[in-house]
Structures are given as C-alpha cells and as structure tokens.
Design an enzyme around this catalytic site. Structure first.
Site, short mmCIF file in Angstrom:
data_model
loop_
_atom_site.label_atom_id
_atom_site.label_comp_id
_atom_site.label_asym_id
_atom_site.label_seq_id
_atom_site.Cartn_x
_atom_site.Cartn_y
_atom_site.Cartn_z
CG ASP A 166 1.59 0.13 -9.80
OD1 ASP A 166 1.54 -0.16 -8.58
OD2 ASP A 166 0.66 0.73 -10.38
CG ASP A 204 -2.00 1.01 1.18
OD1 ASP A 204 -1.79 2.11 0.63
OD2 ASP A 204 -3.09 0.72 1.70
#
Length: 210
Positions: free
Chosen positions: A154, A118
C-alpha cells in the site's frame, strides 16, 4: 511497529521441527522431502503471522507453500495456526531474506510473494528494501526460468521505487495494478492489507518474471 515479545516462542518452534526449518541449511535442494506431494513450490518472504500463506495453502492444495519469517515472536504465531490447521502443503522457514540461496537451490522455486514488506523509507536504508537489486539477484537465482515474483504494497513510495528497480534490473513486468481492490483479480489479503485498505489506502501489485 513494536514486536510483542513471546518468551515461549523459541521453545515452541523447537517442539515442531516437522513444521519449521530453522538453521537446517541441508534442506537446500531437498524441499520436496518436507511435503507429501511433488508439487510446485511457492514462497512468501516475510510471512508475518501467516494469514496469507495459510489461506493460500488451504485454497491451493496442489501447490507446496513455504512461509519465511525471521522474527521468532512473529513466526510462532504462524506456527500456532499451522498446528491447528495441519496443512500438508505448508512449511515455515525462519531465515533472513539475504540468506535464501543458503536454503534454496538455484531454480528450486516456482513463485515468490512479497506482501507488504517494510518500506524502509529513508535513503540510507535502501539496501534493506526487499525489491533492491541485491535481493532481485537472489530471487532470479532461486526461481525457475519461468518463475514469477508477485509484489503487493500500500506504500506508494515503495511501489514507485520498486517499479524503477524492476525496470533497471531488466525484469519483464507482466501485470501492474495501481488499485488492486478495484479489479476483479482473485486476491488473498494479508493482515496489513486488510488494515490499510480499511483506512482507504490503495493496494498496488506487480507481477514480473526475470
């Protein structure tokens, strides 16, 4: 992302204590007792539904893998896959990342994987990022002196933040990839990695030691 509640999850986990460690902190320093072979230990922090850690365990039978996940409704999916696969070199641990020193002895782990953590983009949530200095202190402790941290994401903001965090902590960056899928590096994808790469997102990776 909203988690889908699975009312059966807790009971299912309790049915398979030979695959999932929950609150058994006596496991610290004794992880090899959970495996058939005395092999190196690699852990994934935030294993999600288990795609990455299960594929790694299948590819590398001479390594002992531990998938770590806090959310009951998520780790149960990884458990269901393990029930089907019955991999002797895979264990699951339901625990919070900030408690890892309660479950692992100093120097007990050979490699740590952080895969699509996260990003916690808001500044006030910096301390929750798994590449924040407090977490790096934990990783350094439980890793062997030559142990590696493998980090993939990413999220460009998280990757840039993490490179700075690694540098300020004094780690040694061994490898940095700004577009991993354009290299010939062997790579096992996570669920999120496949999803984001199909959208055209570049996958970044760093490998470091402490």
């Amino acid at each position: 992302m909203r988690l889908r509640h699975k009312p059966y999850a807790k009971e299912k986990i309790q049915e398979y204590p030979h695959y999932v460690v929950t609150q058994e902190k006596t496991i610290k320093g004794n992880w090899l007792s959970r495996f058939n072979e005395n092999n190196p230990i690699h852990i994934e922090i935030g294993c999600g539904k288990g795609r990455f850690i299960i594929e790694m365990a299948k590819r590398y039978p001479n390594i002992n893998f531990i998938g770590i996940e806090l959310q009951t409704s998520v780790i149960v999916t990884a458990l269901e896959k393990q029930i089907e696969e019955k991999l002797p070199n895979l264990q699951l641990l339901q625990a919070n990342a900030n408690e890892l020193r309660d479950y692992f002895e100093d120097g007990e782990v050979d490699r740590i994987y952080l895969t699509f953590s996260d990003p916690w983009p808001k500044n006030r949530h910096e301390k929750r990022r798994l590449t924040y200095k407090d977490f790096l202190t934990i990783y350094k402790a439980i890793l062997k002196p030559e142990g590696e941290l493998h980090f993939k994401t990413d999220n460009q903001g998280l990757f840039e933040y993490s490179l700075v965090s690694f540098s300020q902590f004094g780690t040694l960056l061994k490898e940095v990839y700004l577009d991993l899928h354009q290299t010939d590096q062997e790579n096992v994808m996570t669920e999120f990695e496949e999803k984001f790469s199909k959208k055209g997102n570049r996958i970044c990776k760093a490998v470091l030691t402490f």
